[in-house]
Design a protein around this motif. Structure first.
Motif, mmCIF file in Angstrom:
data_model
loop_
_atom_site.group_PDB
_atom_site.id
_atom_site.type_symbol
_atom_site.label_atom_id
_atom_site.label_comp_id
_atom_site.label_asym_id
_atom_site.label_seq_id
_atom_site.Cartn_x
_atom_site.Cartn_y
_atom_site.Cartn_z
ATOM 1 N N SER A 115 0.819 -1.220 0.000
ATOM 2 C CA SER A 115 0.000 0.000 0.000
ATOM 3 C C SER A 115 0.849 1.265 0.000
ATOM 4 N N PHE A 116 2.162 1.151 0.274
ATOM 5 C CA PHE A 116 2.964 2.373 0.461
ATOM 6 C C PHE A 116 4.167 2.476 -0.469
ATOM 7 N N VAL A 120 2.626 2.295 -6.132
ATOM 8 C CA VAL A 120 1.208 2.300 -5.729
ATOM 9 C C VAL A 120 0.743 3.719 -5.380
ATOM 10 N N LEU A 121 1.661 4.500 -4.807
ATOM 11 C CA LEU A 121 1.258 5.836 -4.346
ATOM 12 C C LEU A 121 1.321 6.892 -5.447
ATOM 13 N N GLU A 122 1.887 6.532 -6.592
ATOM 14 C CA GLU A 122 2.071 7.519 -7.653
ATOM 15 C C GLU A 122 0.794 8.346 -7.919
ATOM 16 N N PRO A 123 -0.389 7.704 -7.987
ATOM 17 C CA PRO A 123 -1.594 8.507 -8.253
ATOM 18 C C PRO A 123 -1.939 9.507 -7.140
ATOM 19 N N ASP A 162 -7.320 9.788 3.523
ATOM 20 C CA ASP A 162 -7.882 9.279 2.259
ATOM 21 C C ASP A 162 -7.435 7.839 2.026
ATOM 22 N N LEU A 163 -6.126 7.580 2.280
ATOM 23 C CA LEU A 163 -5.620 6.225 2.024
ATOM 24 C C LEU A 163 -6.313 5.198 2.919
ATOM 25 N N MET A 164 -6.654 5.637 4.141
ATOM 26 C CA MET A 164 -7.299 4.715 5.089
ATOM 27 C C MET A 164 -8.826 4.858 5.048
ATOM 28 N N ASP A 165 -9.305 5.772 4.223
ATOM 29 C CA ASP A 165 -10.743 6.070 4.112
ATOM 30 C C ASP A 165 -11.363 6.390 5.480
ATOM 31 N N GLY A 361 6.986 4.799 5.388
ATOM 32 C CA GLY A 361 6.306 5.918 4.717
ATOM 33 C C GLY A 361 7.272 6.971 4.203
ATOM 34 N N ALA A 362 8.555 6.598 4.009
ATOM 35 C CA ALA A 362 9.554 7.607 3.610
ATOM 36 C C ALA A 362 9.159 8.290 2.296
ATOM 37 N N PHE A 363 8.661 7.506 1.352
ATOM 38 C CA PHE A 363 8.280 8.110 0.072
ATOM 39 C C PHE A 363 7.173 9.152 0.301
ATOM 40 N N LEU A 364 6.165 8.755 1.086
ATOM 41 C CA LEU A 364 5.037 9.656 1.348
ATOM 42 C C LEU A 364 5.489 10.895 2.133
ATOM 43 N N GLY A 365 6.345 10.684 3.112
ATOM 44 C CA GLY A 365 6.867 11.801 3.909
ATOM 45 C C GLY A 365 7.591 12.798 3.010
#
Ligand code: HEM
Length: 413
Positions: A115-116, A120-123, A162-165, A361-365
């Motif tokens: 999920s991370f 997957v997170l590109e969008p 949003d990711l966890m709704d 979550g490094a990419f997301l951070g």
């Protein structure tokens, strides 16, 4: 070089209490950590009134990285932050990714990485940039505002939400609980508030996970609630504790880096100019903001066997704390470490940890900090602090609960 006057102003390592959040408000952290690295890089701090007699504070980059990497001789399963390590245990042990080791850690990590991962997170990336830009533009309409509560508080929570709704109406409550769990607004808030906030989050996710189990969707909670490892579903505790860790990890640290980044640019006009003129790219600036702010000041481990570290021997069972906020300013690794240099290269900081537990979550951070850097660069002409930043009361999170600023817009093109 440290001058004699600076040396006097900084307590020697044996006089510093790293368990006390007040220490991090009273002392210049750079000067304090420099003394630790120079005089006692593997430092034993005794503690009274705790189940553990004391703990090691490791402050040199090379040692921090070695111990992060070494999950054979050091475990995360007895806690990975000072407060739980000193209690002797973490109630989430072997249920939450960060405090699980061995094959179970790899299995759950692989599952959660689905999920991370960047692919997957590109969008999600474009949405983070859009939301950040909108909030910065709204802030510019107001001119004077609190950058924490008016801007930063609304970004990462909505991404992870949003990711966890997570229903939109619940998100503000979660931000407040997150802040209380990891830190306090001030010394007047009690430790009980921390425990209560943690329990509120766990209860919240236990109810939400039960709903998603019955009625799954496309979100991360549903993914955890319906996943199987070796043909078996995750336990309810595993689902709930991992949701807890995602909401905390997903919100707090990214928020604090963006806030610290804004302060850094307001205090370093030359770096602001280099960013604005595009002399230096936003990706490079993002890495330096991560190093400069280091929002997770420490993580920790328990030794499983006796391990020599420099001139000390860490004994089996000892608690070891790894100070990212020192390692990221180690002169042996970073040239001119106290200079905020957005073009710094190489910049192999440990703000996201290192090794098997490297931040999931490094990419997301990074995307969050990058989006803020881009939004400031393109929309904001000038940043002025209009009052003192309000620091959080914590020995774990370096961050802010308030930041009065005046933002001036770029003239319309
Ligand atoms: C682990 C920092 C953002 C979820 C870690 C660790 C650090 C860290 C230092 C290592 C912990 C250890 O070794 O014991 C940060 C910083 C962030 C950030 C500075 C933002 C700027 C995120 C985000 C998420 C997240 C956005 C969620 C999506 C996690 C999880 C772990 C972790 C689940 C445990 C990984 C494992 O044990 O395998 N983080 N984090 N973090 N982080 Fe982050």
């Amino acid at each position: 070089m440290t001058t004699a006057q600076e040396q006097r102003a900084v307590p020697d390592p044996s006089a510093v209490d790293l368990t006390d959040p007040q220490t991090f408000l009273d002392v210049d952290p750079h000067a304090m950590w420099r003394r630790f690295r120079e005089e006692s890089p593997v430092h034993w701090q005794p503690v009274n009134g705790s189940r553990m007699p004391g703990f090691w504070a490791v402050t040199k980059y090379a040692d921090v990285v070695d111990i992060y990497r070494n999950n054979k001789e050091f475990t995360s399963e007895r806690g990975n932050v000072l407060v739980t390590l000193l209690q002797g245990e973490d109630s989430a042990s072997r249920k939450m990714l960060a405090v699980t080791d061995g094959p179970r850690h790899r299995e759950i990590r692989n599952l959660m990485l689905k999920s991370f991962s960047p692919r997957v997170l590109e969008p999600v990336v474009a949405g983070i940039h859009r939301r950040t830009l909108e909030l910065v533009e709204l802030a510019l309409e107001h001119g004077e505002l609190d950058f924490v509560t008016d801007v930063a508080d609304h970004i990462p929570i909505n991404t992870i939400g949003d990711l966890m709704d997570i229903p939109a109406a619940d998100r503000e409550r979660l931000v407040e609980w997150n802040t209380q769990t990891l830190s306090r607004h001030s010394s007047e808030d009690s430790a009980l508030d921390e425990v209560m906030a943690r329990n509120e989050i766990l209860l919240y996710f236990s109810e939400l996970a039960a709903k998603r189990r019955r009625n799954p969707g496309e979100d991360v909670i549903s993914a955890l609630a319906t996943a199987t490892v070796d043909g078996k579903p995750l336990s309810e505790d595993e689902i709930v504790f991992n949701c807890y860790s995602l909401i905390l990890g997903g919100d707090e640290s990214s928020r604090m880096s963006s806030i610290g980044g804004l302060i850094a640019f307001s205090e370093h006009p030359e770096q602001w100019r280099r960013l604005k003129s595009r002399e230096v790219g936003a990706d490079s600036a993002t890495e330096e903001v991560m190093r400069w702010t280091t929002p997770a000041m420490h993580f920790g481990r328990r030794a499983l066997v006796d391990v020599p570290v420099r001139d000390q021997v860490v004994r089996a069972g000892d608690v070891v704390t790894l100070w990212n906020s020192s390692a990221n300013f180690d002169e042996d690794v970073f040239a001119d470490p106290y200079t905020f240099d957005i073009a710094r290269t190489p910049n192999k900081h440990v703000a996201f940890g290192h090794g098997p537990h490297f931040c999931l979550g490094a990419f997301l951070g990074r995307v969050h900090v990058n989006a803020m850097v881009e939004a400031l660069r393109t929309r904001v002409a000038r940043v002025e602090l209009t009052g003192p930043p309000q620091r959080l009361y914590s020995n774990f999170v370096y961050g802010y609960s308030g930041l009065p600023v005046k933002l001036t817009a770029e003239p319309a093109a």
